[in-house]
Scaffold this active site. Structure first.
Site, PDB file in Angstrom:
ATOM      1  CE  LYS A  34      -4.358  -1.665   1.843  1.00  0.00           C
ATOM      2  NZ  LYS A  34      -5.402  -1.495   2.866  1.00  0.00           N
ATOM      3  CE  LYS A  74      -9.804 -13.387  -3.572  1.00  0.00           C
ATOM      4  NZ  LYS A  74      -9.303 -12.794  -2.355  1.00  0.00           N
ATOM      5  CE  LYS A  89     -14.398  -5.228  -0.178  1.00  0.00           C
ATOM      6  NZ  LYS A  89     -13.760  -4.138   0.551  1.00  0.00           N
TER       7      LYS A  89
END
Ligand code: TRP
Length: 337
Positions: free
Chosen positions: A119, A201, A204
């Site tokens: 991040k 994958k 979201k």
């Protein structure tokens, strides 16, 4: 609360950040399982809104999304009579315990975290203290409720390890205070991949809107995305390692209909991809229909949503306060009597 063996029920804690969208991948891989958990455990589901602050949020969108996630939890079948469902920011003990736990956590442990490194790279202009401290807040979430089990995916395993380390460290420095949480290895729901890159994958927060499908998405949009789903240049529907797109679609359709992938593959073997994709899309639309309808109904009833949130926060606070009081006593803070 006790179960039929007169053993106290174990505590399960799960958190979700209100960012991105709740996808059919989350639904198939995890949510289905939570619905079972709420029957067998004392379960808590937290909307981890404070965690989401580690990345800059637009206030109006953030508030709306947090409410929407809460309503989606209820719409999929989380039952506030069985589970505690609440917003993390409504229970101030999360931040309170997290400060204390900070003093039992080493900076080196935090800078080593994979997610922090990732991040920090992605948000190089905003490497804030919250980003570094994220795992400690998560440890507080878990330890506050004397959690036995935490269902976690691979990406959160390291954070759970740190929560265990902090709990053990504290327990050893004083006396047993926290339950040391274990990962809950779910009966693995099927893994769902991106509709645009069936080797990655379904995420979201995928920037490509065609890659993922939300559980509350409208039928036209669902159908469009399945029509565009990336497959391969053959025409047969078969379960083969070199056909990840087709296997992904079969996985999704199998989860939606309850039919096995093998029987679906046989049924659609020669129909051509267009008809197969259409059928997969329809199975998703049908399965999600009641969820979407319940979601829309709930979003019209903000008073009800607030009442559930309030009750959840009260139940969670009651438990959290007990842990914080115990912690403060052990470390020698003066009690106000
Ligand atoms: N960090 C978790 C995630 O992004 C969300 C989360 C916050 C969580 N607090 C938690 C998960 C406590 C499990 C337990 O997926």
């Amino acid at each position: 609360m006790e179960n039929s063996n007169n053993q106290p029920k174990k505590v399960v804690y799960s958190g979700i950040q209100p960012t991105g969208i709740i996808t059919i991948g989350n639904y198939i891989g995890a949510i289905d399982n939570w619905l079972k958990l709420q029957n067998d455990y004392n379960s808590l589901f937290g909307i981890a809104d404070l965690h989401a602050l580690t990345v800059r949020q637009n206030p109006a969108e953030f508030r709306a999304r947090a409410m929407s996630f809460f309503a989606q939890y209820l719409a999929v079948g989380i039952d506030p009579q069985k589970a505690i469902i609440y917003f993390q920011s409504h229970v101030k003990e999360h931040t309170e315990l997290s400060w204390i736990l900070n003093c039992y956590t080493y900076v080196g442990e935090m800078t080593r975290m994979t997610q922090f490194k990732d991040k920090s790279q992605k948000n190089a202009d905003n490497i804030n203290m919250g980003l570094l401290d994220y795992p400690v807040l998560m440890a507080a979430d878990i330890l506050l409720y004397q959690t036995d089990l935490v269902p976690v995916g691979v990406d959160q395993k390291q954070h759970l390890e740190i929560a265990r380390d902090i709990a053990n460290r504290f327990n050893n420095a004083y006396s047993p205070t926290f339950v040391v949480p274990e990962p809950y290895i779910a009966k693995q729901g099927a893994k769902v991949f991106s509709l645009q890159d069936p080797t990655a994958k379904m995420s979201k927060s995928d920037p490509d809107p065609n890659a993922s499908v939300a559980i509350i998405e409208d039928p036209d949009s669902i159908m469009r995305k399945f029509k565009r789903a990336v497959t391969d240049c053959e025409t047969v529907v078969e379960i083969r390692d070199d056909k990840p797109g087709i296997v992904n679609l079969l996985t999704i359709m199998s989860a939606m209909t309850g039919e096995s992938m093998e029987s679906l593959a046989a049924e659609y073997h020669d129909t051509g991809y267009a008809r197969f994709k259409q059928a997969v899309g329809e199975s998703v639309v049908e399965k999600l229909r009641p969820i979407r309808e319940e979601y829309n109904r709930l979003m019209q009833d903000k008073a009800y949503l607030m009442s559930v949130a309030k009750e959840g926060a009260e139940k969670a606070s009651y438990l959290a306060r007990k842990t914080v009081a115990k912690v403060k006593r052990k470390i020698g803070l003066v009690e106000l009597k």
